[in-house]
Design an enzyme around this catalytic site. Structure first.
Site, short mmCIF file in Angstrom:
data_model
loop_
_atom_site.label_atom_id
_atom_site.label_comp_id
_atom_site.label_asym_id
_atom_site.label_seq_id
_atom_site.Cartn_x
_atom_site.Cartn_y
_atom_site.Cartn_z
N HIS A 194 0.83 -1.21 0.00
CA HIS A 194 0.00 0.00 0.00
C HIS A 194 0.86 1.26 0.00
O HIS A 194 0.53 2.26 -0.61
CB HIS A 194 -0.93 -0.02 1.21
CG HIS A 194 -2.02 -1.03 1.08
ND1 HIS A 194 -2.76 -1.49 2.14
CD2 HIS A 194 -2.48 -1.69 -0.01
CE1 HIS A 194 -3.63 -2.37 1.71
NE2 HIS A 194 -3.49 -2.51 0.42
N ARG A 301 -7.46 -3.15 -15.21
CA ARG A 301 -7.43 -4.34 -14.37
C ARG A 301 -8.53 -4.18 -13.32
O ARG A 301 -8.34 -3.50 -12.32
CB ARG A 301 -6.06 -4.48 -13.70
CG ARG A 301 -4.88 -4.53 -14.69
CD ARG A 301 -3.57 -4.70 -13.94
NE ARG A 301 -2.41 -4.61 -14.81
CZ ARG A 301 -1.70 -3.49 -15.00
NH1 ARG A 301 -2.04 -2.37 -14.37
NH2 ARG A 301 -0.67 -3.48 -15.79
N ARG A 337 -10.86 -5.61 -18.45
CA ARG A 337 -10.58 -7.05 -18.30
C ARG A 337 -11.43 -7.57 -17.16
O ARG A 337 -11.38 -7.02 -16.04
CB ARG A 337 -9.09 -7.26 -17.99
CG ARG A 337 -8.73 -8.73 -17.82
CD ARG A 337 -7.25 -8.91 -17.57
NE ARG A 337 -6.84 -8.44 -16.25
CZ ARG A 337 -5.58 -8.42 -15.82
NH1 ARG A 337 -4.62 -8.81 -16.63
NH2 ARG A 337 -5.28 -8.00 -14.61
N ASN A 461 3.46 -10.76 -20.03
CA ASN A 461 4.03 -11.14 -18.73
C ASN A 461 3.82 -12.63 -18.46
O ASN A 461 4.75 -13.36 -18.13
CB ASN A 461 3.39 -10.33 -17.60
CG ASN A 461 3.66 -8.85 -17.73
OD1 ASN A 461 4.36 -8.43 -18.64
ND2 ASN A 461 3.13 -8.06 -16.84
N ASP A 462 2.57 -13.07 -18.61
CA ASP A 462 2.27 -14.49 -18.38
C ASP A 462 2.67 -15.35 -19.57
O ASP A 462 3.10 -16.48 -19.40
CB ASP A 462 0.78 -14.68 -18.07
CG ASP A 462 0.48 -14.34 -16.61
OD1 ASP A 462 1.43 -14.30 -15.80
OD2 ASP A 462 -0.69 -14.12 -16.28
N ARG A 472 8.83 -15.57 -12.98
CA ARG A 472 9.59 -14.30 -13.07
C ARG A 472 9.87 -13.65 -11.73
O ARG A 472 10.63 -12.70 -11.65
CB ARG A 472 8.87 -13.32 -14.00
CG ARG A 472 7.46 -12.97 -13.62
CD ARG A 472 6.73 -12.38 -14.82
NE ARG A 472 5.29 -12.39 -14.62
CZ ARG A 472 4.58 -11.35 -14.29
NH1 ARG A 472 5.18 -10.19 -14.12
NH2 ARG A 472 3.28 -11.43 -14.12
N CYS A 509 -0.34 -5.72 -24.22
CA CYS A 509 -0.49 -4.91 -23.01
C CYS A 509 0.44 -5.36 -21.87
O CYS A 509 0.28 -4.92 -20.74
CB CYS A 509 -1.94 -4.91 -22.54
SG CYS A 509 -2.60 -6.56 -22.22
#
Length: 578
Positions: A194, A301, A337, A461-462, A472, A509
């Protein structure tokens, strides 16, 4: 004699460079040793703990209000996480139980905190694992009130400098903006803590996870916090100091220069047009999207709406969240998404029947969870569809692995549309539906998938992680994570060609899109859209405007024909080295 130079490596939590004198903010020490309580005094001890809970709760409500006024409603929810901890029976009931056995409140609290923090350390997901720091922060506040003192805060610091501490709470981070503190460094924390999220929003340079920075820095040391590279330099040499000052000036000048590109298109010098979108996590980031010249939201997201709460978001919450973004982004589009969460996250909001999984990244998550629990999926889809009547919204399904899942998701979408029609509620009848290509099976069957949707967006990324079988975030193999692996380039090319043969557009993206060294390659591979963080949009736009599409295609084709990775890297350097 000059002080010794030290360079510490941590996690780049918030970009920018801060240079100044170190201000050490040491944690208070609390006496939590065990003490037996007389039977007649147990009620009084329980009341003392109750009073500490009440005072801490009041303190946090003040913090929440300050965050709300400074950053808005979505960020104020970060404070809700701390408020929920105070209400958690694991804290309230268990501490009271131990006190009832005749033990003092400080010891009872420290015992329970230790158990709860240990349980969080066992969670695989980084975001939720980071919540252990929230538990520890709340614990400190409670111990402070039990001690009867007033906790020292960042707001008490009245001198200019870079603050260094073990960890900071959201209220501490908020106070830095109000005071003279220009950056910070901490022993612990991660990019999704946070504190890091707030620092990025407040544009305060920060490096976290430095392990023992508080032990290595002395009050008054000159330090550099390099939030771009995740480095802290203690007592830099005059040469290093001059270099960092120069770099900071260059970055300021570059920022001013890039601002001039804000209203210009991302178009190559021979006229090929690319769309630059932005990846965001919450509605308050739309201002940054527009100010940095991105042409819409390429990835929203939507998980943010599920965080830090004990119940599922309602349809109305979804609708208000999405319509707010859509209205602010007009005339540009917003790709939402659908939730990309694991069952373990939703079980905390009352979802039953989801067992804890050994490997949640390859388990019941994203579209799999949506299809297993259509009621939850429909609630989000209803919110998205209703908001589509107020702006240009597109829907994107995450982690589709094959055509069957897409058809099943589309079936639920059509059922949801029919429900809204029968209720007389408005929505965009022609809303575009896309698929996020992030697993190899989807990339290899992109031709089948794209026939049943309107667009594709590659989540590298995935896709890289799953294709190369590399975690990663595992420091032992992270160096093998390679966007320029021949297999990755071929998969991207396969997806692009499949989409174009079907007359559809395709974007990218993942973090790969935000790497300036790879922009020309991605343009040459034929992608129609690159979606990056808002601050990265002008840099990528500038590269595209200085690139020839013909040369970009030549580079991409040359790399695709490379017989092996070594030759590919050799050719890449040949094309890209001035």
């Amino acid at each position: 004699m000059n002080a010794k130079v030290s360079i510490l490596h941590g996690i780049a939590a918030s970009p920018g460079i801060a240079i100044g004198k170190a201000i050490l903010f040491r944690d208070e020490e609390f006496n939590t040793s065990k003490r037996e309580i007389k039977k007649d005094d147990i009620k009084k001890e329980i009341k003392r703990f109750g009073d500490a809970l009440s005072k801490t709760n009041a303190e946090m409500l003040v913090t929440k209000e300050k965050i709300y006024k400074t950053l808005g409603k979505e960020y104020a929810r970060l404070a809700d996480a701390h408020l929920l901890i105070l209400q958690d029976p694991l804290i309230t009931r268990e501490v009271t139980k131990i006190i009832s056995d005749g033990i003092n409140a400080e010891y009872a609290l420290s015992e329970v905190l230790e158990k709860v923090i240990h349980s969080f350390e066992m969670i695989d997901d980084e975001y939720f694992r980071e919540r252990k720091h929230d538990i520890a922060d709340v614990g400190k506040k409670l111990l402070s009130h039990l001690a009867g003192g007033v906790r020292r805060t960042i707001a008490d610091i009245k001198t200019e400098g870079v603050v260094v501490g073990h960890n900071f709470t959201p209220s501490d981070t908020l106070s830095m903006r109000e005071n003279l503190l220009i950056g910070f460094a901490t022993d612990i924390g991660g990019k999704t803590s946070h504190t890091a999220i707030l620092a990025q929003s407040l544009e305060i340079p920060a490096v976290v996870g430095l392990r023992d920075v508080t032990a290595k820095i002395s009050e008054g040391d000159t330090i550099v916090v390099d939030g771009n590279q995740g480095i802290v330099v203690i007592n830099p040499s005059l040469e290093m100091l001059e270099n960092y000052r120069h770099e900071k000036e260059i970055q300021l000048e570059q920022t001013k220069e890039l601002e001039k590109l804000k209203d210009l298109p991302a178009q190559t010098i021979d006229g090929h047009r690319i769309v630059i979108g932005a990846n965001i996590d919450n509605p308050s980031e739309t201002a940054s999207v527009l100010s940095h010249g991105a042409e819409g939201v390429g990835l929203y997201r939507s998980e943010f709406i599920y965080f830090n709460r004990s119940s599922m978001p309602s349809e109305e919450e979804h609708y208000k969240n999405y319509s707010r973004i859509a209205q602010k982004m007009m005339p540009y589009s917003v790709i939402i998404r659908t939730f990309d969460l694991g069952g373990d996250k939703l079980s905390g909001m009352g979802l039953e029947g989801v067992a804890t999984e050994g490997n949640p990244f390859l388990g019941m998550r994203a579209i799999r969870l949506s299809l297993k629990y259509p009621k939850i999926f429909k609630t989000q889809l209803r919110g998205i569809l209703r908001a589509s009547a107020e702006g240009k919204i597109k829907i994107m399904y995450p982690m589709i692995s094959g055509l069957g899942e897409l058809l099943a998701a589309n079936k639920i979408l059509e059922e949801t549309k029919e429900e809204l029609r029968s209720e007389g509620k408005k929505f965009d009848e022609n809303i575009e539906v896309g698929v996020m290509i992030e697993v190899p099976s989807a990339a290899l069957t992109a031709d089948q998938i794209v026939a049943h949707c309107d667009f594709l967006s590659i989540g590298t990324n995935d896709l890289i992680q799953y294709t190369l079988a590399i975690d990663r975030v595992n420091e032992n193999v992270a160096s093998l994570y390679d966007p320029l692996h021949p297999a990755i380039l071929r998969l991207i090319k396969n997806v692009v060609e499949a989409a174009h043969r079907a007359g559809k557009w395709v974007g990218l993206c993942g973090e790969m899109a935000a790497d300036p060294s790879l922009t020309v390659v991605l343009v040459g591979l034929g992608l129609n859209e690159l979606s990056v963080s808002p601050v990265q949009a002008p840099k990528i736009k500038k590269i595209i405007r200085n690139t020839s599409y013909a040369q970009a295609r030549e580079l991409a084709n040359d790399l695709l024909e490379s017989p092996n990775r070594e030759e590919l890297i050799k050719r890449f350097k040949k094309h890209t080295t001035p």
